[in-house]
Scaffold this active site. Sequence first.
Site, PDB file in Angstrom:
ATOM      1  N   CYS A 160       0.810  -1.221   0.000  1.00 20.90           N
ATOM      2  CA  CYS A 160       0.000   0.000   0.000  1.00 20.90           C
ATOM      3  C   CYS A 160       0.842   1.269   0.000  1.00 20.90           C
ATOM      4  O   CYS A 160       0.326   2.360  -0.284  1.00 20.90           O
ATOM      5  CB  CYS A 160      -0.959   0.008   1.185  1.00 20.90           C
ATOM      6  SG  CYS A 160      -1.976  -1.476   1.287  1.00 20.90           S
ATOM      7  N   HIS A 201      -3.464   6.949   2.970  1.00 24.56           N
ATOM      8  CA  HIS A 201      -3.867   5.661   2.410  1.00 24.56           C
ATOM      9  C   HIS A 201      -5.232   5.307   2.978  1.00 24.56           C
ATOM     10  O   HIS A 201      -5.472   5.396   4.178  1.00 24.56           O
ATOM     11  CB  HIS A 201      -2.838   4.592   2.768  1.00 24.56           C
ATOM     12  CG  HIS A 201      -3.289   3.195   2.511  1.00 24.56           C
ATOM     13  ND1 HIS A 201      -3.903   2.816   1.333  1.00 24.56           N
ATOM     14  CD2 HIS A 201      -3.233   2.081   3.295  1.00 24.56           C
ATOM     15  CE1 HIS A 201      -4.196   1.522   1.395  1.00 24.56           C
ATOM     16  NE2 HIS A 201      -3.812   1.055   2.573  1.00 24.56           N
ATOM     17  N   ASN A 226     -10.310  -0.393   0.372  1.00 24.44           N
ATOM     18  CA  ASN A 226      -8.853  -0.314   0.379  1.00 24.44           C
ATOM     19  C   ASN A 226      -8.335  -0.826  -0.967  1.00 24.44           C
ATOM     20  O   ASN A 226      -8.463  -2.011  -1.275  1.00 24.44           O
ATOM     21  CB  ASN A 226      -8.306  -1.163   1.531  1.00 24.44           C
ATOM     22  CG  ASN A 226      -6.788  -1.150   1.628  1.00 24.44           C
ATOM     23  OD1 ASN A 226      -6.086  -0.764   0.698  1.00 24.44           O
ATOM     24  ND2 ASN A 226      -6.279  -1.596   2.759  1.00 24.44           N
TER      25      ASN A 226
END
Length: 311
Positions: A112, A236, A266
């Site tokens: 990520c 994020h 996500n």
Amino acid sequence: MNAGILGIGSYVPEKKLTNYDLEQMMDTSDEWIVSRTGIKERRIASDEQDTSDLAYEAAVEALKDANVKAEELDLILVGTVTPDKSFPSVACVIQEKLGAKNAAAMDISAACAGFIYGVVTAAQFVKTGTYSRILVIGAEKLTKIVNWEDRNTAVLFGDGAGAAVIGPVSEGRGILSYELGADGTGGKHLYKGGDHLIMNGREVFKFAVRQMGDSCETVLKLAGLTKEEVDFLIPHQANTRIMDAARERLQLPKEKMSVIIDRHGNTSSSSIPIALVEEYKNGNVKEDDVLVLVGFGGGLTWGAIALRFGR
């Protein structure tokens, strides 16, 4: 030579998978998912689409926004943990699709934090004068490694891609500071085991709450900025509670933080650039705004950037 963002672009698949859809697939509920994550729906790539297809669409939009031709690119970097195949890299596939015949190409595996790693890497080439036009993409088809029988992880992830063209920008603009980090001892908490993503949610949550805030404060200190000078935070998009913890460390009001997780879930390395594109199009990110971009991921990895937006 100041390195900054010349143009941005994003792409998300058309198909939506809502929490109500998931209720039909597994033992979960909309209330359970929203209260713990903030996610209401996520985008799902079709069987015909792979990571490179998503990345290509984002790349085309970013090149157009930057007014840069594919053949002018010196380097293509793709942050991804869900490549089409082990090799060739997604970056090489994109090079061929774009016709970027003069560009070197490679993938970056930082989960990520991949987009942050890519932008920081690109900036080094620009600052040394080695390259002047670098395409950085974060792209994931996470749904192909999700275990749909694990309700703790299956509800979290979606697919998408975001891209930025990195190059020289005017004085005072661009990347002001950055931090990259890793802790391999935490790799056991978030990894791909066999065909599926496996996560120890409790341990990852504790790590992320601490590290996101620490990294935000670090890049501000390195840039010589105060918290009051931050115009917008783009974290994020992993979990609203983790994101809020970072926002509170910067003492920012809610309206100064990007929240797209409710609509996208996500999307790993693509979440930060997708959020940046949406906030820019909505008018929340403007020329000369001071932004903080921060992310964390499997590895465990983390990264943050303080930048003054604009060319």
